[in-house]
Scaffold this active site. Sequence first.
Site, mmCIF file in Angstrom:
data_model
loop_
_atom_site.group_PDB
_atom_site.id
_atom_site.type_symbol
_atom_site.label_atom_id
_atom_site.label_comp_id
_atom_site.label_asym_id
_atom_site.label_seq_id
_atom_site.Cartn_x
_atom_site.Cartn_y
_atom_site.Cartn_z
ATOM 1 N N ASP A 290 0.809 -1.218 0.000
ATOM 2 C CA ASP A 290 0.000 0.000 0.000
ATOM 3 C C ASP A 290 0.848 1.278 0.000
ATOM 4 O OD1 ASP A 290 -1.908 -1.899 0.336
ATOM 5 O OD2 ASP A 290 -2.891 -0.944 2.058
ATOM 6 N N HIS A 435 3.638 -2.347 3.072
ATOM 7 C CA HIS A 435 3.692 -1.006 2.470
ATOM 8 C C HIS A 435 4.974 -0.854 1.665
ATOM 9 C CE1 HIS A 435 0.835 -0.690 5.768
ATOM 10 N NE2 HIS A 435 0.266 0.293 5.083
HETATM 11 ZN ZN ZN Z 1 -2.523 2.957 3.438
#
Ligand code: ZN
Length: 480
Positions: A290, A435
């Site tokens: 992400d 991430h």
């Molecule tokens: Zn996020």
Amino acid sequence: MIKGVKSIKWPIWVVIFLMFFILTFTIGKSIQAIQNITYKEAISVKINSEQIETGIKLQTETKEADSFTSFVTYPYTRIEEIDLPIREWVLEQEKMFYDEMEQTETTLEENIEAHLNVQTEIFKVNDDIFSIVMTAEQLVDNVNEFTLLKTFTIDLDKNKIVELVDIFTKEMKGNEFYLLTKDNIKDEKITNEIDEDKFKEHLQSLHNLEWAIHKNNINFYFNPSEIGTHNSIVEVEVPITQIYKYINDNYESILITEEIEEEIEQIEREQALEPRDLQTNGKYIALTFDDGPHEEVTPRILETLKEYDAKATFYMLGKKAETYPEIAKQVADEGHEVANHSVTHANLNAVSGERIRTEVLDSLTQIEKATGVTPTTFRPPYGEFNQTVIDHAEDSNQSIIMWSVDTLDWKSRNADSIYEVTKNQSRSGSIVLMHDIHPTTADALPQVLKYLSDEGFEFVTVQELLPLIEGEDVGPYYGN
Ligand code: ZN
């Protein structure tokens, strides 16, 4: 010197003899052809020869009599291995024509009118290789009409006719070839007309086939008797991009041009993006990244994924995709799923309805502009969403995707810790949250991927995993 001059003064009959001798050898074959024809009428014959490619002449023979005309063109290379089979086929067509004509005349007991037209088309592959497509059309008394086709692919450097078996590897199987050919018949009327059994049988042997290399295709031609169609020759263009895997090393560099190679690469990229069909009992895991793309971390993650041939899903922010369009594009080009994580990473439970709309929808356009791909899954920032978010996602064909394994990589910023969480919590159907903005996540990835692949997990995208976990609506989906 005087002696030399004298010796040229041959008697006229020697000159005539020599000319006849030279003519016989230069157009020897055509004279032989004319001599082969025994017909009751006087036939006027015109022969013309024209250079059309380096090393290839086109011979044209026009014959006229009271009851028929014949117009025959054929290529001529002065390489016996090439010229002889071509000439033989032409003679065969002429013989068939005369036989047919005589028979019709006998049956009808009257004079008939007939035409033979043998045409040649030449496709240049390179300076040495040419494909020749010849058609013989005959019309006897306006009723008996048919066309036959014959092809020759010639190699002027190797002095030979190239066979299909010279080009293809042995792995070309009859049935595979049948499907490939059939798929490329674009005319439904012809597809319906074809006798499938005959067609299949005909394709069993590569030696049976009439074919030519033309532009970026290998064309296959079928005479009516070979596939059971009524009258017309069927031409099927099979793009080399569809059969390049069967072309052997000798012809690869000749047939797979740079243009075709680029096209193949494009097709392979597209195929990589097509979702695989997953088995319900398989061992699958969807890694998700992400908040990117990030100019340093994302390329590192892509590198590791490539090493393991692993496909993952990238929940991008629209703003970041705008800032790093090349990295976003690289994600897409390497076969990963490009997904939506809003424009600015706003908490969608803390903003207005209008803002929700722009966060969920504008990012689609931004991501598409950078990658060429429109996301079909959406992950709300912080996992925060409400009915308005669901409605917008539904309207724009995006499934809402959460996660089932939270690596807490944003919090720990520690490769070993990320590895431990993934190792302890992953099972088949897991959606793992990471991430691609923290270098520590990139640090952890090699050991994470090694562990998971040693455990037999297959790395899939969310889109691929979705059919295994999806219900009726947009979700949210958490994985297993
Ligand atoms: Zn996020």
